[in-house]
Motif scaffolding. Structure first.
Motif, PDB file in Angstrom:
ATOM      1  N   LEU A 269     -10.771  74.638 100.094  1.00 16.00           N
ATOM      2  CA  LEU A 269     -11.154  73.299 100.181  1.00 16.00           C
ATOM      3  C   LEU A 269     -12.101  73.056 101.346  1.00 16.00           C
ATOM      4  CD1 LEU A 269      -7.205  71.952 100.275  1.00 16.00           C
ATOM      5  CD2 LEU A 269      -8.829  71.502  98.634  1.00 16.00           C
ATOM      6  N   ASP A 270     -13.148  72.140 100.835  1.00 21.24           N
ATOM      7  CA  ASP A 270     -14.085  71.737 101.895  1.00 21.24           C
ATOM      8  C   ASP A 270     -13.466  71.053 103.027  1.00 21.24           C
ATOM      9  OD1 ASP A 270     -16.581  71.488 102.864  1.00 21.24           O
ATOM     10  OD2 ASP A 270     -17.350  70.071 101.615  1.00 21.24           O
ATOM     11  N   ASP A 271     -13.614  71.895 104.174  1.00 21.84           N
ATOM     12  CA  ASP A 271     -12.934  71.317 105.290  1.00 21.84           C
ATOM     13  C   ASP A 271     -13.843  70.227 106.280  1.00 21.84           C
ATOM     14  OD1 ASP A 271     -14.542  72.964 106.634  1.00 21.84           O
ATOM     15  OD2 ASP A 271     -13.070  74.319 107.301  1.00 21.84           O
ATOM     16  N   ARG A 272     -14.960  70.358 105.687  1.00 21.66           N
ATOM     17  CA  ARG A 272     -15.748  69.251 106.265  1.00 21.66           C
ATOM     18  C   ARG A 272     -15.429  67.764 106.000  1.00 21.66           C
ATOM     19  NH1 ARG A 272     -21.271  69.912 107.838  1.00 21.66           N
ATOM     20  NH2 ARG A 272     -21.390  71.932 106.756  1.00 21.66           N
ATOM     21  N   TYR A 273     -14.685  67.515 104.872  1.00 21.47           N
ATOM     22  CA  TYR A 273     -14.234  66.163 104.675  1.00 21.47           C
ATOM     23  C   TYR A 273     -13.189  65.704 105.337  1.00 21.47           C
ATOM     24  CZ  TYR A 273     -17.072  66.179 100.448  1.00 21.47           C
ATOM     25  OH  TYR A 273     -18.099  66.031  99.774  1.00 21.47           O
ATOM     26  N   TYR A 274     -12.403  66.633 106.302  1.00 20.50           N
ATOM     27  CA  TYR A 274     -11.340  66.315 107.171  1.00 20.50           C
ATOM     28  C   TYR A 274     -11.692  66.999 108.348  1.00 20.50           C
ATOM     29  CZ  TYR A 274      -9.457  70.459 104.594  1.00 20.50           C
ATOM     30  OH  TYR A 274      -9.423  71.711 103.869  1.00 20.50           O
ATOM     31  N   ARG A 275     -12.945  66.768 109.017  1.00 25.67           N
ATOM     32  CA  ARG A 275     -13.217  67.595 110.229  1.00 25.67           C
ATOM     33  C   ARG A 275     -12.280  67.062 111.424  1.00 25.67           C
ATOM     34  NH1 ARG A 275     -17.986  69.916 111.408  1.00 25.67           N
ATOM     35  NH2 ARG A 275     -17.712  70.881 109.351  1.00 25.67           N
TER      36      ARG A 275
ATOM     37  N   ALA B 275     -22.340  60.548 105.370  1.00 26.00           N
ATOM     38  CA  ALA B 275     -21.529  60.689 106.392  1.00 26.00           C
ATOM     39  C   ALA B 275     -20.038  59.994 106.359  1.00 26.00           C
ATOM     40  CB  ALA B 275     -22.359  60.130 107.721  1.00 26.00           C
ATOM     41  N   LYS B 276     -20.067  58.983 105.736  1.00 23.52           N
ATOM     42  CA  LYS B 276     -18.875  58.296 105.552  1.00 23.52           C
ATOM     43  C   LYS B 276     -18.018  58.979 104.630  1.00 23.52           C
ATOM     44  CE  LYS B 276     -16.524  54.262 103.625  1.00 23.52           C
ATOM     45  NZ  LYS B 276     -16.589  53.046 102.771  1.00 23.52           N
ATOM     46  N   ALA B 277     -18.357  59.717 103.632  1.00 22.12           N
ATOM     47  CA  ALA B 277     -17.633  60.572 102.696  1.00 22.12           C
ATOM     48  C   ALA B 277     -16.987  61.812 103.367  1.00 22.12           C
ATOM     49  CB  ALA B 277     -18.336  61.153 101.589  1.00 22.12           C
ATOM     50  N   HIS B 278     -17.555  62.315 104.690  1.00 26.19           N
ATOM     51  CA  HIS B 278     -17.042  63.210 105.338  1.00 26.19           C
ATOM     52  C   HIS B 278     -16.491  62.656 106.792  1.00 26.19           C
ATOM     53  CE1 HIS B 278     -19.898  65.279 102.754  1.00 26.19           C
ATOM     54  NE2 HIS B 278     -19.293  66.187 103.059  1.00 26.19           N
ATOM     55  N   GLY B 279     -16.382  61.535 107.009  1.00 29.09           N
ATOM     56  CA  GLY B 279     -15.754  60.671 108.086  1.00 29.09           C
ATOM     57  C   GLY B 279     -16.676  60.213 109.110  1.00 29.09           C
TER      58      GLY B 279
ATOM     59  N   ASN C 299      -3.808  62.099 118.469  1.00 31.17           N
ATOM     60  CA  ASN C 299      -4.811  61.129 118.246  1.00 31.17           C
ATOM     61  C   ASN C 299      -3.850  59.764 117.494  1.00 31.17           C
ATOM     62  OD1 ASN C 299      -7.848  61.870 118.365  1.00 31.17           O
ATOM     63  ND2 ASN C 299      -6.596  63.568 117.659  1.00 31.17           N
ATOM     64  N   ALA C 300      -2.743  59.818 117.440  1.00 28.35           N
ATOM     65  CA  ALA C 300      -2.064  58.867 116.576  1.00 28.35           C
ATOM     66  C   ALA C 300      -1.820  57.607 117.351  1.00 28.35           C
ATOM     67  CB  ALA C 300      -0.455  59.535 116.345  1.00 28.35           C
ATOM     68  N   ARG C 301      -1.798  57.659 118.680  1.00 29.49           N
ATOM     69  CA  ARG C 301      -1.632  56.358 119.419  1.00 29.49           C
ATOM     70  C   ARG C 301      -3.153  55.803 119.861  1.00 29.49           C
ATOM     71  NH1 ARG C 301       0.401  58.446 123.625  1.00 29.49           N
ATOM     72  NH2 ARG C 301       2.600  57.714 123.022  1.00 29.49           N
ATOM     73  N   ASP C 302      -4.218  56.510 120.118  1.00 31.70           N
ATOM     74  CA  ASP C 302      -5.517  56.069 120.527  1.00 31.70           C
ATOM     75  C   ASP C 302      -6.417  55.735 119.423  1.00 31.70           C
ATOM     76  OD1 ASP C 302      -4.265  55.836 123.056  1.00 31.70           O
ATOM     77  OD2 ASP C 302      -4.939  57.887 123.423  1.00 31.70           O
ATOM     78  N   ARG C 303      -6.387  56.694 118.252  1.00 32.40           N
ATOM     79  CA  ARG C 303      -7.407  56.792 117.253  1.00 32.40           C
ATOM     80  C   ARG C 303      -6.756  56.353 115.963  1.00 32.40           C
ATOM     81  NH1 ARG C 303     -12.108  60.717 118.013  1.00 32.40           N
ATOM     82  NH2 ARG C 303     -13.205  59.017 116.564  1.00 32.40           N
ATOM     83  N   ARG C 304      -5.796  55.467 115.666  1.00 31.23           N
ATOM     84  CA  ARG C 304      -5.028  55.320 114.510  1.00 31.23           C
ATOM     85  C   ARG C 304      -6.054  55.145 113.287  1.00 31.23           C
ATOM     86  NH1 ARG C 304      -1.741  50.049 113.442  1.00 31.23           N
ATOM     87  NH2 ARG C 304      -3.965  49.293 113.706  1.00 31.23           N
ATOM     88  N   ASP C 305      -6.890  54.230 113.281  1.00 29.21           N
ATOM     89  CA  ASP C 305      -7.613  54.062 112.194  1.00 29.21           C
ATOM     90  C   ASP C 305      -8.404  55.265 111.759  1.00 29.21           C
ATOM     91  OD1 ASP C 305      -6.799  51.397 112.300  1.00 29.21           O
ATOM     92  OD2 ASP C 305      -8.808  50.721 113.340  1.00 29.21           O
ATOM     93  N   LYS C 306      -9.061  56.158 113.076  1.00 26.89           N
ATOM     94  CA  LYS C 306      -9.826  57.358 112.649  1.00 26.89           C
ATOM     95  C   LYS C 306      -8.815  58.321 111.933  1.00 26.89           C
ATOM     96  CE  LYS C 306     -13.446  60.117 112.584  1.00 26.89           C
ATOM     97  NZ  LYS C 306     -14.453  59.839 111.756  1.00 26.89           N
ATOM     98  N   LEU C 307      -7.653  58.420 112.472  1.00 28.42           N
ATOM     99  CA  LEU C 307      -6.723  59.370 111.782  1.00 28.42           C
ATOM    100  C   LEU C 307      -6.398  59.000 110.423  1.00 28.42           C
ATOM    101  CD1 LEU C 307      -5.082  62.225 112.524  1.00 28.42           C
ATOM    102  CD2 LEU C 307      -3.195  60.507 113.388  1.00 28.42           C
ATOM    103  N   VAL C 308      -6.150  57.852 110.082  1.00 30.58           N
ATOM    104  CA  VAL C 308      -5.885  57.393 108.840  1.00 30.58           C
ATOM    105  C   VAL C 308      -7.089  57.678 107.946  1.00 30.58           C
ATOM    106  CG1 VAL C 308      -5.497  55.397 107.430  1.00 30.58           C
ATOM    107  CG2 VAL C 308      -4.051  55.524 109.475  1.00 30.58           C
ATOM    108  N   ALA C 309      -8.179  57.350 108.232  1.00 30.73           N
ATOM    109  CA  ALA C 309      -9.502  57.718 107.497  1.00 30.73           C
ATOM    110  C   ALA C 309      -9.518  59.258 106.944  1.00 30.73           C
ATOM    111  CB  ALA C 309     -10.436  57.198 107.830  1.00 30.73           C
ATOM    112  N   VAL C 310      -9.530  60.096 108.124  1.00 31.50           N
ATOM    113  CA  VAL C 310      -9.556  61.268 107.756  1.00 31.50           C
ATOM    114  C   VAL C 310      -8.311  61.901 107.350  1.00 31.50           C
ATOM    115  CG1 VAL C 310     -10.013  63.558 109.007  1.00 31.50           C
ATOM    116  CG2 VAL C 310     -11.161  61.593 109.794  1.00 31.50           C
ATOM    117  N   GLY C 311      -7.165  61.404 107.598  1.00 30.29           N
ATOM    118  CA  GLY C 311      -5.936  62.147 107.024  1.00 30.29           C
ATOM    119  C   GLY C 311      -5.803  61.564 105.708  1.00 30.29           C
ATOM    120  N   MET C 312      -6.339  60.569 105.149  1.00 35.09           N
ATOM    121  CA  MET C 312      -6.509  60.169 103.569  1.00 35.09           C
ATOM    122  C   MET C 312      -7.303  61.403 102.686  1.00 35.09           C
ATOM    123  SD  MET C 312      -5.173  58.657 101.300  1.00 35.09           S
ATOM    124  CE  MET C 312      -4.598  56.953 101.990  1.00 35.09           C
TER     125      MET C 312
END
Length: 943
Positions: free
Chosen positions: A489-495, A295-299, A566-579
């Motif tokens: 690309l497997d888009d499940r990794y950046y759902r 689950a962490k590998a996919h976000g 999501n850039a303002r309210d979910r920064r950490d989540k966007l950074v993790a999935v965006g990476m």
């Protein structure tokens, strides 16, 4: 204004009160509705052409990085630009080594500070306490956000949940698997399938330290292995005793002695207390920890809901999955003997029902929309039986060979080593298997004797799907078994960042130099992540033509909108999935080849030369136009000058004539005065007469003799006529001729009558003098103009050619356009862009090709496969550009390059249609025999 009067006022206003409390009427601005535009009349074909022109975007492309200035994505892109053949085990060994090094470093660091490991990137406890839900929910990419159904109540570490935690208890087996509240039955079915082959699950978890609480796993993603690190915190179904209310109140009412400990043992102890997946044994921990790492590998946990068993097996083994359908099996005997009977050896199998998503419930115990694992296939005493596993750990088949059915005897129980019980394990006949299950996931496993070469690229997908101009080609140096995989690309990794388009892949394999294709891939109905074929190939050069079909879902938001939301309210989540998004798309980054770079520079040079020629033509046209205007203006000035000069000459002649007339009149007056002085003084009477009014002299008088004096010239009454203008001039200003003195018959004296005032004579003379000065000034001005015009003669004579330096300056620093005054607002608003113009078609896919091939020990270090991607060169000079009149001044190398580029595009143009595509019939020419040969690819197709 009173209220009563305001009620009868115009509707274009409203009531208001001023500072003194009086009700006043405030006028509203009157708005005039815009005049609607008349629809533009078009023919049906023009309307269709206009629609398609708006339908597709004018700026195709796709965002490749979410994180600003992501240097990690740039480094990853540099790694994947070249296709290098590696052993399938190499990538796993590298990822496992990295994972072990990470775990060792974390263990050392934690022991140094005497603290357990806490994962800052996937912290379940802070996520639950602060309510961020980043570990539970994916990024929202729809307009109406809907929260997930996950409602865990507490988080605890493994040592606080299990009394005697063990990662494995008698090894990982299918009987250990119990699905939790996540919809990841496909993943658990894959784990059940892996448990049949020894050491497959053990290969996934490569390092751990249970005391520190750190675990390292490896997963296969997009053709290579990656590592993932987690801590030992897990979600529980019940809240902590101190934080609960209802549960604590009910429990304390029942248990009064050490109620908190009794509550923990009942609700927060053992595998049964876990919110997600759990092992059957109360103290076994490998399954929930592996699920958490996946689950962490996919976000997050929501990202692994829903899927296919074959995809899960691929991610856990690095194999290649094919989607097979019961209705498509040609030879069921071959499928049984050559495939199902090899389960857990060369292949792993999963099966599922309800692939169309229209059914729900069960078919004699078989659950719709659910994945099962094929554990074993046996052929005993003429009975073909298959052992299946339900990852739920319960729910079994209720037909023939089900637990307790009439087919079972004590002998068969011993032969198959089977025990009755609702544990999710059940046997089913081969015929019933094909009848009850619609789809099969077959995954080929690769051992150390297999090597792989892969390469990625990015291409635009048109609305009308066809084989792309971009294609892959590879060279096989030695004949043997080959598995060709075309994947996206497997888009499940950046759902949440997958975009609006879903892509379906197909490809066609050709041997270079042959029109007929070797094989085509079969497009799956459900699994769209990849397609593959497995076959024996001879050595040689091969071409892989790509065909991608895109489907757009307008209910999903584009990537840029998801980032903005999501850039303002979910920064950490966007950074993790965006990476994950950035690293995945770095594979398909298009790197310019030396040939493309050379062609681009040549195209830029051609473009610059075109711009120079266009600018030169523009400037020279402007200069010629200015020269024409100057010449025209010069000729006008010359004509005007000639006319002015002619008038000046006429005026000058008239003035000279008037001057001569005056001098003669003055001379006569002087003679008369002289004669008067010599004679007796008499009264003078001077009479000024015009020449036309002067009387004839009397021959009898004494004046006749003086008038007849040859020494005295009588002034001419008509000056010399040089032109019509001069005649008009003399009529306006006639010369003044003095009248001859009259003789007095009685006294013999001459009477002169003075009838002209001297002052008037003086003023007239002054006016004439001022006119003369003005004429002189005008003459001087005309003379200066003549000098200026003579100086401009050189400018009018010719047009100067622009120099290269002037062109360079104009190109580098173009002249600013003239500032135009602001235009008045249009009477009617501009036509609003329609839906397709606002949101045009812009489908861009990142696609990779992997070629697996078997090698012997002697060929392990050789490059058996050389793979490359061939893209249409956008900078190549095409035939149209050549035929536009552009000169080909280059040497033979340019022509040779053009020929090479044309050959590269030849496979696509000559192999654009499939044999079962009826459109091909329209491209065939000749008689029936010739057309048959063309279909069989015995002769090249007519282009």
């Amino acid at each position: 204004m009173s209220v009563e009067s305001s009620e009868t006022s115009s509707e274009a206003g409203y009531l208001n009160q001023d500072a003194e409390g009086r009700t006043v009427m405030a006028e509203l601005p009157v708005t005039i509705p815009p005049i609607p535009k008349k629809p533009k009349q078009q023919t049906p074909q023009q309307a269709i052409d206009d629609f398609w022109a708006k339908f597709t975007t004018k700026a195709p492309g796709k965002a490749t990085t979410i994180i600003p200035r992501n240097e990690y994505a740039e480094k990853a892109a540099r790694r994947s630009t070249k296709a290098v053949g590696t052993n399938t085990q190499t990538s796993y060994d590298e990822a496992a080594a990295v994972c072990k090094a990470k775990v060792a470093k974390i263990v050392k660091e934690c022991r140094r500070v005497n603290q357990k490991y806490r994962d800052p990137h996937f912290d379940l406890e802070s996520d639950l306490k602060w309510g961020s839900r980043d570990t539970l929910e994916s990024l929202c990419n729809v307009e109406e956000k809907s929260s997930s159904d996950f409602r865990p109540k507490s988080v605890k570490r493994v040592v606080d949940i299990f009394d005697d935690p063990k990662f494995y208890i008698e090894g990982p087996t299918a009987n250990d698997v119990r699905q939790g509240r996540d919809g990841d039955c496909w993943l658990l079915a894959a784990l059940c399938t892996l448990s049949n082959k020894p050491s497959l699950i053990e290969r996934v978890c490569v390092a751990r330290d249970e005391q520190v609480g750190v675990y390292g796993f490896v997963f296969h993603r997009d053709g290579e292995w990656i590592s993932e690190i987690i801590d030992d915190k897990l979600f529980l179904t019940k809240p902590d005793f101190d934080e609960s209310f209802l549960e604590r109140m009910l429990w304390e009412d029942r248990e009064r002695i050490n109620s908190e400990e009794q509550y923990r043992k009942a609700y927060q102890s053992g595998s049964g207390a876990l919110y997600f997946a759990q092992c059957e044994h109360e103290n076994e921990t490998w399954l929930p920890l592996l699920e958490k790492a996946y689950a962490k590998a996919h976000g997050d946990y929501a990202a692994i809901e829903g899927g296919y068993t074959g995809e899960g097996i691929e991610d856990l083994t690095g194999g290649v999955t094919s989607e097979l359908y019961a209705s498509d099996i040609l030879d069921k005997e071959y499928f049984w003997k050559e495939e199902l009977m090899k389960v857990n050896e060369e292949f792993l199998f999963g099966c599922s029902t309800g692939m169309w998503g229209r059914g729900w419930g069960d078919r004699k115990g078989i659950v719709e929309l659910h994945a099962y694992s094929i554990m074993k296939a046996v052929d005993i005493d003429g009975q073909r039986l298959v052992l299946l596993k339900n990852p739920w750990g319960k729910g079994e088949w209720k037909g023939a060979w089900a637990d307790g059915s009439k087919e079972w005897t004590a002998e068969w129980l011993l032969k198959l080593n089977h025990r009755f019980g609702d544990d999710g394990n059940f046997w089913i006949s081969y015929d019933d298997l094909l009848r009850k299950y619609q789809a099969f996931d077959r995954t080929r496993l690769f051992g150390p004797e297999w090597k792989v070469t892969s390469l990625w690229t990015t291409l635009s997908v048109p609305w009308a799907s066809d084989y792309h101009e971009t294609y892959f080609d590879f060279t096989l140096a030695k004949a043997g078994p080959v598995v060709i995989v075309l994947s996206q690309l497997d888009d499940r990794y950046y759902r949440g960042l997958e975009g609006q388009y879903r892509f379906e892949l197909n490809f066609r394999l050709h041997k270079n130099g042959q029109e007929d294709y070797v094989v085509r891939s079969i497009s799956p109905y459900c699994q769209n992540r990849s397609v593959n074929v497995e076959l024996e190939l001879e050595e040689g050069e091969y071409i892989v033509l790509l065909k991608t079909n895109a489907t757009r879902y307008m209910d999903k938001m584009p990537i840029e909108e998801v980032v903005r939301n999501n850039a303002r309210d979910r920064r950490d989540k966007l950074v993790a999935v965006g990476m994950s998004y950035d690293l995945a798309h770095s594979k398909g980054k298009v790197i310019e080849t030396p040939e493309e770079k050379k062609a681009r520079k040549e195209a830029e040079k051609r473009k610059k030369d075109k711009e120079r020629q266009a600018l030169k033509k523009k400037i020279m046209d402007a200069r010629n136009r200015q020269h024409y205007l100057r010449v025209k203006d010069h000729n006008k000035r010359q004509e005007k000058k000639a006319k002015t000069k002619a008038k000046a000459q006429v005026k000058k002649a008239a003035k000279e004539a008037a001057k001569a007339e005056k001098s003669r009149a003055a001379a006569e007056e002087a003679n008369n005065s002289k004669e008067q002085k010599s004679g007796p003084e008499k009264e003078k009477h001077v009479q000024v007469l015009s020449p036309s009014q002067s009387p004839e002299p009397d021959s009898k008088g004494p004046g006749s003799e003086s008038s007849a004096d040859p020494k005295i010239e009588t002034p001419s009454t008509e000056p010399e006529k040089t032109s019509t203008d001069a005649l008009l001039n003399t009529e306006e200003h006639p010369a003044e001729i003095p009248k001859e003195p009259e003789s007095d018959e009685t006294s013999g004296s001459i009477k002169i009558e003075e009838k002209v005032e001297p002052a008037e004579d003086t003023a007239e003379l002054k006016n004439e003098g001022s006119k003369t000065d003005e004429g002189d000034k005008s003459q001087e001005k005309e003379a200066s103009q003549e000098d200026e015009e003579s100086s401009d003669e050189s400018d009018v004579s010719s047009v100067s050619e622009i120099s290269d330096r002037e062109l360079d300056i104009e190109l580098e620093h173009p002249a600013a356009p003239p500032v135009r005054p602001p235009q008045p607002p249009p009477e009617a608003p501009e036509e609003e862009a329609d839906e397709f113009e606002r949101k045009p078609w812009n489908a861009v896919a990142t696609i990779g090709l992997r070629v697996y091939y078997k090698v012997s020990d002697e060929d392990k270090d050789k490059d058996i496969v050389k793979l490359r991607v061939v893209r249409p060169n956008p900078y190549a000079k095409d035939k149209k550009e050549k035929n536009d009149g552009e000169s080909d001044e280059g040497d033979g190398e340019d022509d040779k390059q053009d020929e090479t580029e044309g050959k590269q595009e030849e496979p696509k143009s000559s192999k654009g249609l499939d044999v079962d595509d009826s459109s091909k019939d329209a491209t065939l020419e000749g008689d029936n025999e010739q057309r048959k040969k063309s279909i069989l690819s015995l002769t090249p197709l007519v282009k």
